[in-house]
Scaffold this motif. Structure first.
Motif, PDB file in Angstrom:
ATOM      1  N   ALA A   1       5.591  13.899   1.820  1.00 28.49           N
ATOM      2  CA  ALA A   1       4.444  13.491   2.785  1.00 28.49           C
ATOM      3  C   ALA A   1       2.621  13.629   2.826  1.00 28.49           C
ATOM      4  O   ALA A   1       1.534  12.600   2.972  1.00 28.49           O
ATOM      5  CB  ALA A   1       4.540  14.877   3.599  1.00 28.49           C
ATOM      6  N   ARG A   2       2.559  14.037   0.994  1.00 31.72           N
ATOM      7  CA  ARG A   2       1.007  14.476   0.624  1.00 31.72           C
ATOM      8  C   ARG A   2       0.557  12.807   0.259  1.00 31.72           C
ATOM      9  O   ARG A   2       1.316  12.302   0.055  1.00 31.72           O
ATOM     10  CB  ARG A   2       1.987  14.665  -0.867  1.00 31.72           C
ATOM     11  N   PRO A   3      -0.551  12.139   0.452  1.00 28.64           N
ATOM     12  CA  PRO A   3      -1.576  13.825   0.252  1.00 28.64           C
ATOM     13  C   PRO A   3      -1.723  14.112   2.051  1.00 28.64           C
ATOM     14  O   PRO A   3      -2.757  14.685   2.039  1.00 28.64           O
ATOM     15  CB  PRO A   3      -2.891  13.185  -0.592  1.00 28.64           C
TER      16      PRO A   3
ATOM     17  N   ILE B   1       0.573  -1.313   0.004  1.00 32.94           N
ATOM     18  CA  ILE B   1      -0.504  -0.191  -0.009  1.00 32.94           C
ATOM     19  C   ILE B   1       0.973   0.979   0.211  1.00 32.94           C
ATOM     20  O   ILE B   1       1.489   1.475   0.636  1.00 32.94           O
ATOM     21  CB  ILE B   1      -0.634  -0.088   0.752  1.00 32.94           C
ATOM     22  N   LEU B   2       0.541   2.254  -0.859  1.00 34.90           N
ATOM     23  CA  LEU B   2       1.563   3.099  -0.725  1.00 34.90           C
ATOM     24  C   LEU B   2       0.464   4.222  -0.818  1.00 34.90           C
ATOM     25  O   LEU B   2      -0.277   4.326  -1.505  1.00 34.90           O
ATOM     26  CB  LEU B   2       2.501   2.996  -2.492  1.00 34.90           C
ATOM     27  N   ASN B   3       1.083   5.786  -0.496  1.00 34.57           N
ATOM     28  CA  ASN B   3       0.411   7.115  -0.547  1.00 34.57           C
ATOM     29  C   ASN B   3       0.232   7.356  -1.400  1.00 34.57           C
ATOM     30  O   ASN B   3      -1.093   8.396  -1.742  1.00 34.57           O
ATOM     31  CB  ASN B   3       0.853   7.712   0.575  1.00 34.57           C
ATOM     32  N   THR B   4       0.642   7.506  -2.809  1.00 32.19           N
ATOM     33  CA  THR B   4      -0.253   7.988  -4.185  1.00 32.19           C
ATOM     34  C   THR B   4      -0.067   6.875  -5.444  1.00 32.19           C
ATOM     35  O   THR B   4       0.591   6.153  -5.282  1.00 32.19           O
ATOM     36  CB  THR B   4       1.198   8.809  -4.225  1.00 32.19           C
ATOM     37  N   VAL B   5      -1.069   7.850  -6.311  1.00 33.12           N
ATOM     38  CA  VAL B   5      -1.437   6.929  -6.723  1.00 33.12           C
ATOM     39  C   VAL B   5       0.004   5.963  -8.184  1.00 33.12           C
ATOM     40  O   VAL B   5      -0.012   5.635  -9.351  1.00 33.12           O
ATOM     41  CB  VAL B   5      -2.713   7.531  -8.153  1.00 33.12           C
TER      42      VAL B   5
ATOM     43  N   HIS C   1      -6.269   1.458  -7.790  1.00 29.11           N
ATOM     44  CA  HIS C   1      -6.310   3.175  -7.418  1.00 29.11           C
ATOM     45  C   HIS C   1      -8.157   3.558  -7.531  1.00 29.11           C
ATOM     46  O   HIS C   1      -8.240   3.334  -8.111  1.00 29.11           O
ATOM     47  CB  HIS C   1      -4.861   3.445  -6.986  1.00 29.11           C
ATOM     48  N   SER C   2      -7.846   4.568  -7.140  1.00 30.34           N
ATOM     49  CA  SER C   2      -8.792   5.440  -7.108  1.00 30.34           C
ATOM     50  C   SER C   2      -9.564   6.030  -8.687  1.00 30.34           C
ATOM     51  O   SER C   2     -10.354   6.412  -8.591  1.00 30.34           O
ATOM     52  CB  SER C   2      -9.250   6.559  -6.235  1.00 30.34           C
ATOM     53  N   ARG C   3      -8.982   6.018  -9.253  1.00 25.78           N
ATOM     54  CA  ARG C   3      -8.732   6.298 -10.383  1.00 25.78           C
ATOM     55  C   ARG C   3      -8.972   5.335 -11.684  1.00 25.78           C
ATOM     56  O   ARG C   3      -9.591   6.307 -12.604  1.00 25.78           O
ATOM     57  CB  ARG C   3      -7.483   7.452 -11.375  1.00 25.78           C
ATOM     58  N   PHE C   4      -9.573   4.423 -10.913  1.00 22.84           N
ATOM     59  CA  PHE C   4     -10.504   2.715 -11.868  1.00 22.84           C
ATOM     60  C   PHE C   4     -11.637   3.550 -12.502  1.00 22.84           C
ATOM     61  O   PHE C   4     -12.494   4.226 -11.578  1.00 22.84           O
ATOM     62  CB  PHE C   4      -9.927   1.999 -11.831  1.00 22.84           C
ATOM     63  N   ARG C   5     -11.813   3.134 -13.476  1.00 22.88           N
ATOM     64  CA  ARG C   5     -13.197   3.773 -13.293  1.00 22.88           C
ATOM     65  C   ARG C   5     -14.122   1.803 -12.600  1.00 22.88           C
ATOM     66  O   ARG C   5     -13.681   0.942 -12.700  1.00 22.88           O
ATOM     67  CB  ARG C   5     -13.834   3.441 -15.235  1.00 22.88           C
ATOM     68  N   PRO C   6     -15.422   2.182 -12.558  1.00 22.56           N
ATOM     69  CA  PRO C   6     -16.097   0.947 -12.274  1.00 22.56           C
ATOM     70  C   PRO C   6     -16.667   0.004 -12.805  1.00 22.56           C
ATOM     71  O   PRO C   6     -16.378  -1.414 -12.254  1.00 22.56           O
ATOM     72  CB  PRO C   6     -17.913   1.785 -12.098  1.00 22.56           C
TER      73      PRO C   6
END
Length: 202
Positions: free
Chosen positions: A155-157, A39-43, A68-73
């Motif tokens: 540090a982001r996000p 698990i990494l913190n950024t895409v 990650h969160s940018r995949f489509r449904p």
């Protein structure tokens, strides 16, 4: 941040991810069966690590997935079979924070970047999740600098102070099992609790 520092920051990030991919790819450093979860913190870092792992010669026959969160449904629907895989065949999942909640999986090995304490607890809960299981957890420290020389892009996000508090607490623990994590919550002093569990909305 100074734009002139960006090439150096990019180089350091690639070097870090290459070393991580090499380490995970070494047969001696990974479980020979079951799920390895990273698990990494950024895409950006997750995507780069995913590509680097696919280049590892020792992982040529090992299924590797990226979430990650940018995949489509529609694409997310294709994850289900991989996530529900309960056998002990070696497979690797590289993810971001999307795996922290609402996903029922149990890894034999977990690698996680330094994150706020609440996120780390969620991530630890994805390793050896079921009764009778045991697992290994590796937390990956990040160079977030000092108060006088901050390194914000690492540090982001998240907020640096949350990462500093989590790092300090991790340094006092020998394991991250359920009993230990429960004790941390119960035994935290007011000052420690405020650092680990900041409640004020930003």
């Amino acid at each position: 941040e100074n734009k002139a520092d960006k090439p150096d920051a990019d180089r350091k990030q690639i070097d870090y991810l290459k070393r991580l991919a090499d380490y995970i790819g070494e047969p001696l450093n990974r479980d020979q069966s079951g799920l390895t979860l990273v698990i990494l913190n950024t895409v950006d870092r997750a995507t780069t690590l995913f590509e680097l792992l696919r280049e590892q010669p020792h992982l040529a026959e090992v299924p590797i997935k990226l979430i990650h969160s940018r995949f489509r449904p529609l694409e997310r629907e294709l994850w289900r079979e991989f996530l529900e895989q309960k056998d002990h065949s070696p497979h690797i999942l590289v993810s971001t924070q999307v795996i922290e909640a609402g996903v029922d999986l149990s890894a034999g090995v977990l690698y996680t970047e330094l994150a706020p304490w609440a996120s780390l607890v969620q991530r630890f809960g994805r390793c050896a999740r079921y009764p009778g299981e045991s697992g290994k957890v590796f937390w990956l420290d990040l160079d977030i600098g000092s108060d006088t020389q901050r390194v914000d892009h690492w540090a982001r996000p998240y907020e640096r102070l949350e990462l500093i508090a989590a790092r300090k607490k991790l340094g006092t623990l020998n394991d991250v099992g359920l009993q230990t994590l429960t004790a941390v919550k119960v035994e935290s002093t007011d000052a420690c609790a405020k650092a680990l569990f900041p409640y004020e909305p930003r």
